[in-house]
Motif scaffolding. Structure first.
Motif, PDB file in Angstrom:
ATOM      1  N   LEU A 124       0.824  -1.207   0.000  1.00  0.00           N
ATOM      2  CA  LEU A 124       0.000   0.000   0.000  1.00  0.00           C
ATOM      3  C   LEU A 124       0.859   1.259   0.000  1.00  0.00           C
ATOM      4  N   TYR A 179      -8.126  -1.247  -0.781  1.00  0.00           N
ATOM      5  CA  TYR A 179      -7.064  -0.528  -0.083  1.00  0.00           C
ATOM      6  C   TYR A 179      -6.126   0.150  -1.067  1.00  0.00           C
ATOM      7  N   THR A 219      -6.296   4.233  -1.323  1.00  0.00           N
ATOM      8  CA  THR A 219      -5.046   4.876  -0.903  1.00  0.00           C
ATOM      9  C   THR A 219      -4.522   5.770  -2.016  1.00  0.00           C
ATOM     10  N   LEU A 263      -9.428   8.563   6.324  1.00  0.00           N
ATOM     11  CA  LEU A 263      -9.668   7.164   5.997  1.00  0.00           C
ATOM     12  C   LEU A 263     -10.712   6.589   6.946  1.00  0.00           C
ATOM     13  N   HIS A 302      -3.173   4.704   8.041  1.00  0.00           N
ATOM     14  CA  HIS A 302      -2.604   3.750   7.090  1.00  0.00           C
ATOM     15  C   HIS A 302      -2.092   2.489   7.781  1.00  0.00           C
TER      16      HIS A 302
END
Length: 285
Positions: free
Chosen positions: A59, A78, A82, A97, A205
């Motif tokens: 990611l 994801y 992202t 998020l 994250h």
């Protein structure tokens, strides 16, 4: 994770084909938010090829740029969100998020963990935050962001959605994203079907590093058991779920067929989804 030095906004926008309302105009307004969101969905396919091989995709932004922008690949929620979050921040939006419980196919929201990523977007000068999500690999997903306003109905690029409150245990308000699903036939009515539920609690994250690893490696995860591949165009929604290919046209017509062999699956990914599958990978279970 810092966005600086790892994300190229010009390259990303060129890849998804969004130029803005005028030459060189990139304003952080609702028009830009909707335009980039829709262009992202049409420009980058949804796919779980890494998770299907039980490998957790990175990611980190350099890896996402290499895979989703510079290669003939896509990603799942994801990765998509992202990347979209980095683009929106670079354009001047505020992004938080969120996690959500996918509830398609279940009557009990408590039966599903919070494993989906969505985005809460703040538009400068607009008091309302927006729910954005370029990574929901189903036909009930958003094509354009919707304001976080309970009870109102919104139409974006031909799909209808609304947010409703959900009773649950906990101090935070829980909302359900619902999609309007048409019935079969011209005169048939439709129904509002829940897609996922969420609160506005911010996640980071590092939280999604854990969730991503779990979903991509757990043998009980649906993403490790069969292919999920999606491609959107202005006229249709194409979904490969396991061996079954479903095409839904803009007029609501639906056709299905089952793939029979690996060669057909590989050609389909290449020609219809724009995906180059890894060499030697078995696609059909």
């Amino acid at each position: 994770m810092s966005d600086s030095g790892a994300f190229d906004l010009d390259e990303y926008l060129a890849h998804i084909g969004w130029e803005g309302p005028g030459e060189g105009e990139r304003r952080p307004d609702v028009e830009t938010l909707r335009g980039v969101h829709l262009a992202h969905l049409r420009g980058i396919p949804f796919e779980n090829l890494d998770a299907y091989r039980r490998t957790a995709p990175s990611l980190e932004l350099p890896a996402l740029m290499a895979k989703l922008v510079r290669s003939r690949r896509g990603g799942y929620c994801y990765e998509h969100n992202t990347l979209l979050a980095a683009a929106l921040r670079a354009l001047g939006f505020g992004v938080t998020l969120l996690t959500a419980r996918v509830v398609v196919g279940t009557d009990r929201i408590e039966s599903r963990p919070r494993t989906h990523m969505a985005l809460l977007v703040e538009v400068p000068g607009d008091a309302r935050p927006y729910l954005a999500d370029a990574g929901f690999g189903a036909i009930g997903g958003l094509l354009e962001p919707v304001p976080v306003v309970v009870g109102a109905e919104f139409e974006g690029a031909g799909r209808r959605h609304r947010l409703v409150r959900v009773e649950h245990r906990g101090p935070l308000e829980m909302l359900s994203l619902q999609a309007y699903v048409k019935g079969a036939g011209d005169d048939a009515g439709g129904t509002w079907e829940p897609q996922y539920v969420f609160t506005l609690e911010p996640f980071e994250h590092v939280d999604f590093d854990v969730i991503n690893w779990h979903i991509a490696t757990n043998p009980r995860s649906p993403f490790t058991q069969r292919l999920f591949v999606q491609r959107l165009t202005p006229g249709r929604h194409l979904l490969l779920h396991g061996r079954v290919l479903t095409e839904t046209r803009a007029d609501g017509a639906v056709t299905e067929r089952e793939l029979t062999d690996e060669g057909e699956a590989r050609r389909l990914l290449d020609e219809e989804f724009g995906i180059e599958a890894p060499e030697g990978m078995k696609l059909l279970s």
